[in-house]
Write a protein that holds these residues in place. Sequence first.
Motif, PDB file in Angstrom:
ATOM      1  N   LEU A  45      35.393  33.522  48.346  1.00  0.00           N
ATOM      2  CA  LEU A  45      36.226  32.329  48.342  1.00  0.00           C
ATOM      3  C   LEU A  45      35.925  31.446  47.131  1.00  0.00           C
ATOM      4  O   LEU A  45      34.817  31.478  46.572  1.00  0.00           O
ATOM      5  CB  LEU A  45      36.002  31.526  49.633  1.00  0.00           C
ATOM      6  N   ASP A  46      36.928  30.656  46.745  1.00  0.00           N
ATOM      7  CA  ASP A  46      36.770  29.738  45.619  1.00  0.00           C
ATOM      8  C   ASP A  46      36.274  28.383  46.101  1.00  0.00           C
ATOM      9  O   ASP A  46      35.893  28.209  47.273  1.00  0.00           O
ATOM     10  CB  ASP A  46      38.074  29.623  44.832  1.00  0.00           C
ATOM     11  N   GLN A  47      36.312  27.394  45.199  1.00  0.00           N
ATOM     12  CA  GLN A  47      35.795  26.062  45.524  1.00  0.00           C
ATOM     13  C   GLN A  47      36.615  25.352  46.589  1.00  0.00           C
ATOM     14  O   GLN A  47      36.134  24.387  47.205  1.00  0.00           O
ATOM     15  CB  GLN A  47      35.736  25.197  44.252  1.00  0.00           C
ATOM     16  N   ASN A  48      37.836  25.811  46.846  1.00  0.00           N
ATOM     17  CA  ASN A  48      38.698  25.199  47.860  1.00  0.00           C
ATOM     18  C   ASN A  48      38.780  26.012  49.148  1.00  0.00           C
ATOM     19  O   ASN A  48      39.578  25.696  50.031  1.00  0.00           O
ATOM     20  CB  ASN A  48      40.107  24.999  47.294  1.00  0.00           C
ATOM     21  N   GLY A  49      37.987  27.077  49.210  1.00  0.00           N
ATOM     22  CA  GLY A  49      37.989  27.893  50.424  1.00  0.00           C
ATOM     23  C   GLY A  49      39.088  28.929  50.470  1.00  0.00           C
ATOM     24  O   GLY A  49      39.382  29.465  51.547  1.00  0.00           O
ATOM     25  N   ASN A  50      39.704  29.242  49.323  1.00  0.00           N
ATOM     26  CA  ASN A  50      40.770  30.260  49.261  1.00  0.00           C
ATOM     27  C   ASN A  50      40.234  31.530  48.616  1.00  0.00           C
ATOM     28  O   ASN A  50      39.372  31.469  47.726  1.00  0.00           O
ATOM     29  CB  ASN A  50      41.961  29.736  48.458  1.00  0.00           C
ATOM     30  N   PRO A  51      40.733  32.710  49.017  1.00  0.00           N
ATOM     31  CA  PRO A  51      40.277  33.955  48.381  1.00  0.00           C
ATOM     32  C   PRO A  51      40.572  33.948  46.882  1.00  0.00           C
ATOM     33  O   PRO A  51      41.640  33.510  46.443  1.00  0.00           O
ATOM     34  CB  PRO A  51      41.095  35.035  49.106  1.00  0.00           C
ATOM     35  N   ILE A  52      39.637  34.415  46.109  1.00  0.00           N
ATOM     36  CA  ILE A  52      39.815  34.484  44.659  1.00  0.00           C
ATOM     37  C   ILE A  52      40.786  35.617  44.325  1.00  0.00           C
ATOM     38  O   ILE A  52      40.648  36.744  44.817  1.00  0.00           O
ATOM     39  CB  ILE A  52      38.460  34.693  43.968  1.00  0.00           C
ATOM     40  N   VAL A  53      41.789  35.305  43.487  1.00  0.00           N
ATOM     41  CA  VAL A  53      42.834  36.249  43.117  1.00  0.00           C
ATOM     42  C   VAL A  53      42.686  36.588  41.634  1.00  0.00           C
ATOM     43  O   VAL A  53      42.602  35.691  40.788  1.00  0.00           O
ATOM     44  CB  VAL A  53      44.234  35.664  43.396  1.00  0.00           C
ATOM     45  N   LEU A  54      42.663  37.887  41.322  1.00  0.00           N
ATOM     46  CA  LEU A  54      42.531  38.357  39.946  1.00  0.00           C
ATOM     47  C   LEU A  54      43.698  39.278  39.611  1.00  0.00           C
ATOM     48  O   LEU A  54      44.196  40.008  40.466  1.00  0.00           O
ATOM     49  CB  LEU A  54      41.204  39.096  39.749  1.00  0.00           C
ATOM     50  N   ASN A  55      44.108  39.219  38.339  1.00  0.00           N
ATOM     51  CA  ASN A  55      45.221  40.041  37.859  1.00  0.00           C
ATOM     52  C   ASN A  55      44.677  41.097  36.903  1.00  0.00           C
ATOM     53  O   ASN A  55      43.850  40.799  36.030  1.00  0.00           O
ATOM     54  CB  ASN A  55      46.252  39.160  37.153  1.00  0.00           C
ATOM     55  N   GLU A  56      45.165  42.325  37.040  1.00  0.00           N
ATOM     56  CA  GLU A  56      44.644  43.423  36.226  1.00  0.00           C
ATOM     57  C   GLU A  56      44.977  43.298  34.749  1.00  0.00           C
ATOM     58  O   GLU A  56      44.382  43.993  33.916  1.00  0.00           O
ATOM     59  CB  GLU A  56      45.168  44.763  36.754  1.00  0.00           C
ATOM     60  N   GLN A  57      45.891  42.393  34.389  1.00  0.00           N
ATOM     61  CA  GLN A  57      46.243  42.251  32.976  1.00  0.00           C
ATOM     62  C   GLN A  57      45.191  41.458  32.199  1.00  0.00           C
ATOM     63  O   GLN A  57      45.269  41.343  30.977  1.00  0.00           O
ATOM     64  CB  GLN A  57      47.609  41.578  32.822  1.00  0.00           C
ATOM     65  N   TYR A  58      44.204  40.917  32.909  1.00  0.00           N
ATOM     66  CA  TYR A  58      43.162  40.118  32.265  1.00  0.00           C
ATOM     67  C   TYR A  58      41.802  40.808  32.355  1.00  0.00           C
ATOM     68  O   TYR A  58      41.479  41.461  33.349  1.00  0.00           O
ATOM     69  CB  TYR A  58      43.039  38.739  32.919  1.00  0.00           C
ATOM     70  N   ASN A 106      43.566  37.953  28.049  1.00  0.00           N
ATOM     71  CA  ASN A 106      44.729  38.828  28.196  1.00  0.00           C
ATOM     72  C   ASN A 106      44.510  40.130  27.412  1.00  0.00           C
ATOM     73  O   ASN A 106      44.242  40.117  26.207  1.00  0.00           O
ATOM     74  CB  ASN A 106      45.987  38.116  27.692  1.00  0.00           C
ATOM     75  N   LYS A 107      44.623  41.261  28.105  1.00  0.00           N
ATOM     76  CA  LYS A 107      44.396  42.554  27.466  1.00  0.00           C
ATOM     77  C   LYS A 107      45.467  42.880  26.435  1.00  0.00           C
ATOM     78  O   LYS A 107      45.208  43.611  25.472  1.00  0.00           O
ATOM     79  CB  LYS A 107      44.366  43.663  28.524  1.00  0.00           C
ATOM     80  N   ASN A 108      46.681  42.341  26.621  1.00  0.00           N
ATOM     81  CA  ASN A 108      47.793  42.662  25.729  1.00  0.00           C
ATOM     82  C   ASN A 108      48.177  41.498  24.817  1.00  0.00           C
ATOM     83  O   ASN A 108      49.193  41.555  24.139  1.00  0.00           O
ATOM     84  CB  ASN A 108      49.019  43.070  26.557  1.00  0.00           C
TER      85      ASN A 108
END
Length: 280
Positions: A145-158, A172-174
């Motif tokens: 979880l993040d600082q606000n109690g929400n699951p951390i979301v990651l994008n594969e483009q980064y 950004n990979k591209n």
Amino acid sequence: MNTSLFISSGALQAYQQKIDTSANNVANVYTPGFKRKDQTFSAILASQIHNQQRINEEVGRLTPNGIRVGYGVRAGISQIDMAQGQAMETGNPFDLMIQGKGFFQIADPVTGEVRYTRDGSFHLSPHPTQPGIFHLVHGSGGRLLDQNGNPIVLNEQYEIKMDPTGRIQLKNKNGDGMTTISPQRIGVVDIENPHLLKNMGENVYAIDSTVLPNGTTPANDVRPMQLEEIQLSSGYLEGSNVNLVKEMTDLMAAQRSFQLNARAVSYADQMMGIANNILK
């Protein structure tokens, strides 16, 4: 009833719990982020026996007026030792180690309730319905979880990198190679009284609401840590703080004490048998 039977049988139960606690510590000597427990003991009720009721007839006697007879010990609380474990380098960017105080927050995979851990071994898990989206997941299955109690979301483009304060750097990979900071960061909290933590298995803890003072909630003992307080190391895991030599020594001592009290129970039973046969 023979008092020695009460004393030795109570000690058997106490030492059994001590053995279980030490054995659990030994079993987790290589578990990342594991915090050993220390078993405490407390005395059972004691009685005051007055053997000199007629003080005027005890002139010149040097022994004290009365003796105090105890009834052994019982197991007290198992306290968590929050000493820092040794750093173990892994090279995995999603392995995180907290230096100093603090706990990671994860969501229970079944109930969704917030749990706490020092085990920073996380891995990427794809979102079930959104391709290219990932969560950081603990070995127990709970999402970080993040600082606000929400699951951390990651994008594969980064490309992902964690800085020492828990902020997530995105490259950004591209793109042109510029790095941005995600609005989410690793949520690290300080628990004011770690002895309120209850082991939920899988190296994960929850605050035991049954031992909280009246009028308080688990949130009263959890404080989100500020950026300047957080010290994270990416690519490292915190090792267990179990000292194997000490634990094995304690375990052997507890086993010998258990054996001694088991023999005392046997002797007390024999003495009661002799007394019963005399009455017959």
